[in-house]
Design a protein around this motif. Structure first.
Motif, short mmCIF file in Angstrom:
data_model
loop_
_atom_site.label_atom_id
_atom_site.label_comp_id
_atom_site.label_asym_id
_atom_site.label_seq_id
_atom_site.Cartn_x
_atom_site.Cartn_y
_atom_site.Cartn_z
N ALA A 171 0.82 -1.22 0.00
CA ALA A 171 0.00 0.00 0.00
C ALA A 171 0.85 1.27 0.00
CB ALA A 171 -0.94 -0.01 1.21
N TRP A 172 1.89 1.29 0.82
CA TRP A 172 2.66 2.54 0.95
C TRP A 172 3.38 2.88 -0.34
CZ3 TRP A 172 7.97 2.49 0.36
CH2 TRP A 172 8.60 1.23 0.41
N LEU A 217 2.35 1.82 -3.40
CA LEU A 217 1.27 2.13 -4.35
C LEU A 217 0.86 3.60 -4.21
CD1 LEU A 217 -0.23 0.47 -6.42
CD2 LEU A 217 -1.93 -0.09 -4.68
N ALA A 218 0.85 4.08 -2.96
CA ALA A 218 0.38 5.44 -2.70
C ALA A 218 1.31 6.49 -3.30
CB ALA A 218 0.25 5.68 -1.20
N ARG A 225 -0.11 6.31 -7.31
CA ARG A 225 -1.46 6.63 -7.74
C ARG A 225 -2.24 7.27 -6.59
NH1 ARG A 225 -3.11 4.53 -4.00
NH2 ARG A 225 -3.97 2.49 -3.57
N GLN A 242 1.20 11.89 5.08
CA GLN A 242 1.49 11.35 6.41
C GLN A 242 1.55 9.85 6.50
OE1 GLN A 242 -1.06 12.68 9.46
NE2 GLN A 242 -0.60 14.81 9.06
N SER A 243 1.37 9.13 5.38
CA SER A 243 1.29 7.70 5.54
C SER A 243 2.61 7.18 6.12
CB SER A 243 1.00 7.03 4.21
OG SER A 243 2.16 7.02 3.42
N PRO A 244 2.54 6.12 6.95
CA PRO A 244 3.75 5.59 7.55
C PRO A 244 4.74 5.19 6.45
CG PRO A 244 1.82 4.58 8.52
CD PRO A 244 1.36 5.38 7.35
N ARG A 297 6.65 6.88 4.72
CA ARG A 297 6.98 7.90 3.75
C ARG A 297 8.20 8.66 4.26
NH1 ARG A 297 3.95 11.05 -0.31
NH2 ARG A 297 2.60 9.25 -0.38
#
Lengths: 368, 269
Positions: B73-74, B76-77, B80, B104-106, B108
């Motif tokens: 997920a991280w 992918l973020a 897109r 802010q996603s972990p 990053r």
């Protein structure tokens, strides 16, 4: 174009203002925590004035206090280190755990009314505790002293943990945990637990009934360093995970799908959150019974004061929860000294009217 | 041209009902693609498979040379961003905070705080929401919330531009609550992003908005892609009749070569 530049400048000054406010908030809370600890240390059935604290601290750090210290100082040292300090440290730990857990559960369930016990911890722990109080002697065969100090806390801890694991299991399908299912199943489980506790109350004698009631109201009366050493690691684990959880919680406030789009490992955040809260609140409940109110109101008050950003909200909830519980406990053990008032009564007595006053004072309605 | 995202024979079935049935689709850098179709045609389900939110029952989505659902997920973020139909935010977050959550996603890598603030301001300017920065998100109108979410998606992509990976922006009915000016503003902003090298894929309901602004249209009906191509090539009376069950006149106002439809009657039965 210049209009846009002006707006951008306004935004920057607004952001800087918010940051200053957050820093100020941290500073004020730190002072409140320190002040509450000092007040709690000095007050009690035996008053120890602040200057005496200072003398005690100096003599402890100097090392050789035995020769010239007065007998009064030795007695005060005994009271402080064996009775008052473990109780204050326990209050700090429990308050922090309850504050942070409340904020986390509200974020996870996307519901401002969620409290630390929402994931079944409270109902499971209360049922286990009531079971031990009423039938513990027949089940385990241990004497009353051992029952009070070891068996009941252990049972409460396990009961809370089992209830949480059960709910978590029900709500998890194909690796995805539905918080809505967990919430609904939690309501069913709480009703079931209440019914079982009702049954136990029905067959209990007067003393057992009194014990159940007191346990439900919570008390830090039994605090000692041993309890502190059990509670501290769990609470430290929870506090240590705050920076990681805060970012995930911010994204989760837009919903699970949006959080996934933002790159948050949603399922990991949910699991870590539930497990850590279950452990921290589980040991707290085992150590001091159920203490209501702190977990709901502390995060809510802080949201009104500094906003919803979890990166500030979580540490501040820990600090404010800790200070609130230390002060409440100081009052609880002095107001009817030498007896102890159950602390749950006090947290609600202080917090309830304060919260209502705050709501009345605002000139517009709050949108949750 | 190589596709950034390439979906091959995607199907999605749940509870015995097939929502998306054998759809293939390529999203290319620099192109704006619109998905059109009546309610319940499977547009959003298709988009949710493209974004990695749903795993297709049959078929697969590739992003670059990786299979989509193997990308964490991280990561992918950073490649897109997604703007969903309506996003509610629990608790009183300000719009500024909502946009900043994009960074802010972990895991990053933390840029400097001031650089992050710059990116937020830039993204908010693109979506014309700078003046809403200090407002609470939940007090805004639906259209304003949509623009803030657009800013959030843009912010997410801008802040990950440093990784140098080709990026995709997915928009699910981004203009549904917007006034005329902001509809055009949003489409223009999407075009600017596409020109800068992004692939943009949007679900739209306004056939004319799609015809006049996008490079490619995919028409969906009952879970299937029934037509796809340049607007001028596929938007004609029989296709629109088939997909939407309405009769239209295809008009051609200037600029020439752009179809313009005027729905005037519902097709009986």
């Amino acid at each position: 174009m210049s209009a846009e530049a002006a707006t951008a400048a306004q935004v920057r000054s607004f952001v800087a203002g918010r940051k200053r406010r957050t820093h100020l908030g941290f500073l004020i809370l730190a002072l409140v925590v320190i002040l509450s600890v000092v007040v709690a240390l000095t007050s009690g059935p035996i008053a120890i004035p602040p200057q005496r604290l200072w003398a005690l601290a100096r003599s402890t750090f100097d090392g050789q206090s035995s020769g010239q210290s007065s007998p009064g100082l030795a007695r005060d040292a005994l009271v402080l280190f064996n009775i008052r300090l473990p109780r204050i440290v326990l209050a700090l730990l429990l308050g922090a755990a309850l504050g942070v857990s409340g904020a986390l559960m509200q974020g996870l369930f996307r519901n401002p009314l969620a409290d630390p016990g929402i994931a079944g911890i409270s109902s499971g722990a209360a049922l286990a505790a009531a079971l031990m109080i009423v039938l513990g002697h027949h089940i385990t065969g241990v004497d009353a002293a051992l029952m009070q100090t070891v068996v009941m806390p252990l049972a409460a801890f396990l009961g809370g943990l089992i209830a949480t694991m059960f709910l978590y299991g029900i709500a998890t399908r194909e690796g995805q945990t539905s918080v809505a299912t967990m919430l609904l199943a939690g309501i069913a489980l709480a009703a079931l637990a209440m019914a079982c506790i009702g049954l136990l109350i029905f067959i209990s004698d007067d003393r057992q009934l009194r014990d159940i009631t007191f346990w439900t109201l919570g008390s830090l009366g039994g605090a000692n360093w041993q309890k502190v050493s059990v509670v501290a690691p769990m609470v430290t684990l929870l506090l240590g995970a705050m920076p990681f959880l805060a970012r995930g919680m911010n994204a989760l406030s837009m919903g699970g799908a949006a959080a996934f789009h933002l790159g948050v490992p949603v399922q990991i955040i949910k699991t870590v959150c539930i497990v850590l809260v279950a452990l921290a609140v589980g040991v707290s409940v085992a150590a001091a019974g159920t203490i209501g109110f702190v977990g709901i109101v502390v995060p809510h008050l802080l949201r009104l004061a500094i906003g919803a950003d979890y990166r500030a909200l979580l540490p501040m909830s820990a600090m404010a929860g800790a200070a609130l519980l230390v002060i409440a406990d100081a009052i609880a053990r002095t107001i009817v000294a030498p007896a102890d008032l159950p602390i749950g009564i006090l947290t609600a007595l202080i917090g309830g009217p304060f919260f209502l006053w705050l709501l009345l004072r605002r000139n517009r309605n709050i949108d949750l | 041209m190589t596709a950034l995202v390439s979906a091959r024979s995607l199907s999605y079935a749940i509870g015995g009902k097939t929502l998306v049935d054998d759809v293939s689709l390529d999203l290319e850098a620099g192109l704006l693609t619109a998905i059109l179709g009546p309610n319940g045609a499977g547009k959003t389900t298709l988009l949710r498979m493209l974004t990695g939110e749903l795993k297709p029952t049959i078929g697969s989505v590739r992003m670059g040379d990786e299979t989509l659902h193997t990308i964490p997920a991280w990561r992918l973020a950073t490649r897109r961003a997604v703007m969903t139909q309506a996003t509610s935010v629990t608790f009183p977050f300000t719009c500024y905070e909502v946009v900043r959550i994009a960074m802010q996603s972990p895991r990053r890598k933390a840029a400097s705080a001031s650089a992050m603030d710059d990116t937020v301001v830039e993204a908010m300017a693109v979506a014309d929401v700078l003046h809403l920065a200090d407002r609470f998100y939940h007090t805004l109108s639906g259209g304003e919330q949509q623009r803030v979410q657009f800013a959030r998606a843009v912010c997410q992509l801008k802040s990950s531009a440093q990784f140098g990976m080709p990026q995709v922006l997915y928009l699910d009915e981004p203009t549904s609550n917007l006034d005329l000016r902001h509809q055009l503003m949003l489409i223009a902003a999407a075009r600017t992003l596409a020109t800068a090298g992004l692939a943009v894929c949007a679900i739209l309901h306004d056939v004319n908005l799609a015809c006049s602004h996008v490079d490619r249209i995919v028409m969906m009906k009952s879970g299937r892609a029934v037509a796809s191509g340049r607007p001028a090539a596929i938007v004609d009376r029989s296709t629109v009749r088939n997909v939407f069950d309405v009769d239209i006149l295809v008009c051609e106002p200037p600029p020439a070569g752009t179809p313009y439809v005027l729905p005037f009657t519902q097709r009986p039965g």
